[in-house]
Structure formats: C-alpha cells, structure tokens
Enzyme design. Structure first.
Site, PDB file in Angstrom:
ATOM      1  N   HIS A  59       9.161 -25.956   1.436  1.00 60.03           N
ATOM      2  CA  HIS A  59       8.543 -27.132   0.796  1.00 60.03           C
ATOM      3  C   HIS A  59       7.373 -26.725  -0.088  1.00 60.03           C
ATOM      4  O   HIS A  59       6.537 -27.553  -0.428  1.00 60.03           O
ATOM      5  CB  HIS A  59       8.097 -28.115   1.880  1.00 60.03           C
ATOM      6  CG  HIS A  59       9.237 -28.489   2.787  1.00 60.03           C
ATOM      7  ND1 HIS A  59      10.070 -29.554   2.549  1.00 60.03           N
ATOM      8  CD2 HIS A  59       9.717 -27.883   3.909  1.00 60.03           C
ATOM      9  CE1 HIS A  59      10.996 -29.605   3.490  1.00 60.03           C
ATOM     10  NE2 HIS A  59      10.814 -28.603   4.327  1.00 60.03           N
TER      11      HIS A  59
ATOM     12  N   LYS B 162     -14.195   0.614  -3.242  1.00 58.82           N
ATOM     13  CA  LYS B 162     -15.068   0.968  -2.106  1.00 58.82           C
ATOM     14  C   LYS B 162     -16.339   1.648  -2.624  1.00 58.82           C
ATOM     15  O   LYS B 162     -17.452   1.361  -2.164  1.00 58.82           O
ATOM     16  CB  LYS B 162     -14.336   1.891  -1.130  1.00 58.82           C
ATOM     17  CG  LYS B 162     -13.199   1.222  -0.375  1.00 58.82           C
ATOM     18  CD  LYS B 162     -12.573   2.171   0.640  1.00 58.82           C
ATOM     19  CE  LYS B 162     -11.376   1.540   1.330  1.00 58.82           C
ATOM     20  NZ  LYS B 162     -10.740   2.449   2.328  1.00 58.82           N
TER      21      LYS B 162
ATOM     22  N   GLU C  31       0.822  -1.211   0.000  1.00 57.93           N
ATOM     23  CA  GLU C  31       0.000   0.000   0.000  1.00 57.93           C
ATOM     24  C   GLU C  31       0.861   1.268   0.000  1.00 57.93           C
ATOM     25  O   GLU C  31       0.434   2.314  -0.473  1.00 57.93           O
ATOM     26  CB  GLU C  31      -0.911   0.005   1.235  1.00 57.93           C
ATOM     27  CG  GLU C  31      -2.328   0.436   0.928  1.00 57.93           C
ATOM     28  CD  GLU C  31      -3.262   0.270   2.107  1.00 57.93           C
ATOM     29  OE1 GLU C  31      -4.302  -0.384   1.949  1.00 57.93           O
ATOM     30  OE2 GLU C  31      -2.945   0.809   3.192  1.00 57.93           O
TER      31      GLU C  31
HETATM   32  O1  LIG Z   1      -8.705   2.255   9.704  1.00 57.48           O
HETATM   33  P1  LIG Z   1      -9.693   2.347   8.611  1.00 57.48           P
HETATM   34  O2  LIG Z   1     -10.029   3.750   8.216  1.00 57.48           O
HETATM   35  O3  LIG Z   1     -10.930   1.550   8.925  1.00 57.48           O
HETATM   36  O4  LIG Z   1      -9.033   1.708   7.292  1.00 57.48           O
HETATM   37  C1  LIG Z   1      -8.628   0.383   7.277  1.00 57.48           C
HETATM   38  C2  LIG Z   1      -7.680   0.137   6.159  1.00 57.48           C
HETATM   39  O5  LIG Z   1      -8.316   0.400   4.899  1.00 57.48           O
HETATM   40  C3  LIG Z   1      -7.427   1.126   4.053  1.00 57.48           C
HETATM   41  O6  LIG Z   1      -7.813   2.440   4.038  1.00 57.48           O
HETATM   42  C4  LIG Z   1      -7.447   0.544   2.662  1.00 57.48           C
HETATM   43  O7  LIG Z   1      -8.722   0.430   2.207  1.00 57.48           O
HETATM   44  C5  LIG Z   1      -6.063   0.955   4.691  1.00 57.48           C
HETATM   45  O8  LIG Z   1      -5.156   1.926   4.310  1.00 57.48           O
HETATM   46  C6  LIG Z   1      -6.419   0.976   6.150  1.00 57.48           C
HETATM   47  O9  LIG Z   1      -5.399   0.450   6.946  1.00 57.48           O
END
Ligand SMILES: O=P(O)(O)OC[C@H]1O[C@](O)(CO)[C@@H](O)[C@@H]1O
Length: 458
Positions: free
Chosen positions: A314, A425, A293
């Site tokens: 393995h 998302k 990321e």
């Molecule tokens: O802590 P949050 O805002 O729930 O996000 C959880 C995770 O989702 C992300 O934003 C990625 O979708 C990560 O960078 C982060 O660690």
C-alpha cells in the site's frame, strides 16, 4: 531456506535472465565457489565469515553472560551500530514472539522488544539525543544490563553512547561495571575500557567484517541474554553451509546471489527486500547493510530497499509494478506461522474475510503480489522458510551472507571492505576538533564549510 527464481527468468520478466544465460552463469558460479572454498580453507579475511557456524562457541557466550546482573536483567541495552547492532537486532526481532516492536534507530518509539524470557531489549544504534534520553528515562537502569559492541572499538557513535549511558547509570547510583559486557577487537579504546574495569569481554572473530558477524558473539550475546537458542541458530547456519556447492541449481544461496548479479547486470539496480512477516522487518535492515556495504563499489552495486509485506503493498508496490524497470523484488515468506481467525461478519461484502484467517489473508496477499509483478513482467524472487524460528533464521542469515559473497565474486568487487565510509568519519572528527592519528588537521572537515549553497528558506 528454499529459493524460487522462476519469476526472474526472461520468459516472465524484463529485466530477466534466460535459461541459457543461467546455464552459462553457472560456470562462473563453479569458479567462484572454488575461490570461496579456498578462502574459507585459509581463513582469509571475509571468507572466514562463512566458517562461523563451526567456529562460534555458544558455551563461551553463555559463560560470558552468566552473571546475575546480566543473565537475570529485566532489560538489555545494546550499544553498537551497523554490523555491531543489526545482526543482534534482527535475531531479537525475529525470535521475540508476536507483537513486539524493536527500538532500533532514531524515530522509533521509546519502545523495546520483549524477548520470550521477558527481557526488554533496546538497541542504541544512533546518537539522536532526544531518542537516547527517551530510552534512558524509561529503562529500569537498576535492572538493566549493557551490551557494548564494536569491532574497531573506535566508532564515535558507539563510544559516545556508551559514555552517555555509563553516566546515566552512575547518576542513578547503579554500578554499570557489574552489568556491562563488551564485544570488541584485540585492541582499541573499548578493549582498554573493558580491561581497566575488568568487564567480561568477548572477541570479535578475526577475519569477519561487521556486517557478516551476526553468527558470532557480535550478534549472539544479546540473543543469549534473551534466552534464545544459540545452538539452533548455529545449526540452521550449518545446514545452510552444507548446501554450498559449485552450482546455483543445487544451492539456494548461490541461486539467489547469482540471480541478483545477473539481474543487476541487466538493469535491476534496485533490490527491494520484502519479507511477509513483521518479525523479519529488522532483517530487511540487516540485509540492506550487507548488500550496500559489500557490493556498492567501483560504480557497481544494487541499491537495497527495505519493504514489508503486506504493509508496503500500500505504499511501494505501485512503483515496483509500474515504475522504471530497475527493481528486483525479493520476497521472504514462512510456510508456517501461528495464526488467528478473522471473526465472521454479517456484512455480505466482507464475508470472504470472515471465512478466512489473518495468516490465510497474508499468504493470499503475498501470492497475489508476487503474481501481480510477474503479470507486469517485473522480476521477483521467492525465499521460503519453514517458519520464523532460530534454526530457519540461522539458515537465512548464513544463506544471505553466502549469496552476497558469491555476488561479490561474480561482480569482481571486494565484498569485505568499506573504504568509502571513512571520508565522512574523518570530516566528523575534524568538525569536532579531532585530528588524525599523527595530530594533523582533517582536511575533510574543511569541505563541509566549502559546501555549494542555493538556499530556499520559508
Ligand atoms: O563495529 P564497529 O567497528 O563499531 O563498526 C560499526 C560499523 O561501521 C562500519 O564500519 C561502517 O562505518 C560498518 O562496516 C560496521 O558494521
């Protein structure tokens, strides 16, 4: 942590880096270090993560969990995803004592970690209904505390799981408000929920991206509930912070970060993180998020792969020794560990085992695997810890974060955002009938229906 990059040199491996190139790269490291230090001094977003050892107040965390329903709980269920789960799970896995399996991600057994103080810990970082139900059916809800973690306070998986877990407690007649602790940002649905129900709530530190927040309340609340030594974790991180100087020849974290950058530029597009300790298995998952990321941007980046020594000798080693020359193997190994003798046997062929211990066998496996890669001219790096304990783990987590920040500077990418995750998302929200903040349809969801299909059904 100590780092040995000898097997990444061009005299040993291809791709490899020559001593001259390493010397030249060290000039870039010095410049990058100045940038990092300036960012830390100004508490800039991202760089602030490297200040956590001196910013995080363990007493604030101990006070927040100091409620009988939380501190004395038999089980702790942590609800969070990505950086809001992996840091805490890594600490739980590493410090949980021998033989424990951490229940993280779908597909793991309805198992749980059992911390030294006997607390069962479960990390719900996925929304697989069968897996969630499996955990809720086995957890002693009347003696279970809830740790909800989300930096944004809006992450669908975390909020959905919290609503489901809350309902399960209510259905069991257990008051969840007494046994829930929240870690989140200043605003957002999770902050609203905690204010409405008067839940103890800790703040995600400003300027610290999720994947860099293990050494803050995000990663340390679960550790505190399990009786782990927060001061030792932070002291190990502080000691590692002391090593950050302007040269890769003096700073283990920068030696690792610079070497991975140089090898990526020379074709090592894969980084297989292979700890030789079961207790560090989840650490390899944490590393995968940090590396992917932070550095996966602008068509650049190194693909992190989770491996485990000796197990994956393995399964994956064949590829790393004889497949495409695109992989750096990163070993992590403790110099000391609790050991167990292998009993003597009267089977001649096994005599060599009977005279050894499991620890000696594992160490021999590690050294042999490391040497086998070098013999095949394949790059690898050794990261050594004194042993897997709170102090050393704090140093490893901090060291890897600093290595990642440096690698981002050298690659010229912003290591502190993750814009590419937002598309899916929005599509998810749209598919479930959700809209954007202004009530508009989320076009990303349309692309799902427009998928190109060439099905081959059974
Ligand atoms: O802590 P949050 O805002 O729930 O996000 C959880 C995770 O989702 C992300 O934003 C990625 O979708 C990560 O960078 C982060 O660690």
């Amino acid at each position: 942590m100590d780092v040995d990059i000898g097997n990444a040199l061009a005299t040993v491996a291809s791709p490899g880096i020559s001593r001259d190139a390493l010397e030249r790269l060290d000039e870039d490291v010095a410049r990058a270090h100045e940038r990092i230090e300036a960012g830390r001094a100004d508490a800039e977003h991202g760089y602030e993560a490297l200040n956590l050892p001196s910013r995080t107040d363990p007493d604030e965390i101990y006070r927040a969990v100091d409620r009988p329903e939380i501190a004395d709980a038999d089980a702790l269920v942590t609800i969070g995803i990505g950086g809001s789960a992996l840091g805490a799970a890594t600490i739980a896995d590493a410090l949980s004592g021998a033989g424990a399996e951490v229940g993280v991600g779908a597909g793991s057994e309805v198992g749980a970690d059992t911390a030294d103080d006997g607390t069962q810990t479960v990390f719900l970082d996925n929304v697989d209904p069968e897996w969630i139900t499996g955990h809720l059916e086995t957890l002693p809800l009347e003696n279970t505390a809830i740790n909800v973690v989300s930096r944004s306070g809006t992450t669908a998986e975390t909020l959905a799981n919290f609503l489901v877990v809350r309902e399960a407690f209510e259905d069991a007649g257990v008051d969840w408000t007494e046994r829930t602790i929240v870690t989140t940002g200043e605003a957002g649905p999770l902050r609203e929920l905690s204010d409405r129900h008067g839940l103890p709530a800790l703040q995600v530190p400003d300027g610290v991206p999720g994947r860099f927040s293990a050494l803050s309340p995000v990663g340390l609340v679960a550790a505190a509930v399990c009786g782990h030594d927060l001061e030792a974790l932070l002291a190990g991180a502080s000691a590692e912070a002391e090593t950050l100087t302007g040269s890769l020849f003096e700073c283990p974290a920068y030696a690792y970060g610079a070497t991975t950058h140089a090898l990526a530029a020379r074709g090592a597009s894969v980084n297989a993180m292979m700890p030789y300790a079961e207790s560090l298995e989840t650490y390899a998952e944490w590393f995968a998020q940090l590396w992917a990321e932070s550095l996966g941007k602008d068509d650049l980046g190194q693909t992190p792969v989770r491996a485990l020594g000796a197990t994956d000798q393995h399964s994956q080693l064949q590829l790393y020794r004889a497949g495409p020359r695109n992989t750096l193997v990163s070993f992590v190994t403790p110099r000391e560990r609790d050991d167990r003798a292998i009993p003597a046997t009267d089977v001649d062929d096994l005599a060599y085992l009977g005279d050894a211990s499991l620890g000696e066998l594992l160490q021999a496996e590690f050294e042999a695997t490391e040497a086998s890669l070098a013999a095949a001219g394949r790059p690898n790096v050794r990261i050594e810890l004194e042993r897997v304990d709170a102090f050393e783990l704090g140093g490893l987590l901090y060291g890897m974060e600093a290595a990642c920040v440096l690698a981002g500077e050298l690659a010229g990418v912003n290591a502190f955002n993750q814009p590419a995750v937002e598309w899916a998302k929005k599509a998810t929200r749209g598919l479930l009938g959700g809209t954007d903040a202004d009530g508009n349809r989320l076009e990303e969801a349309d692309a799902v229906a427009e998928k190109t299909t060439l099905r081959v059904d059974r």
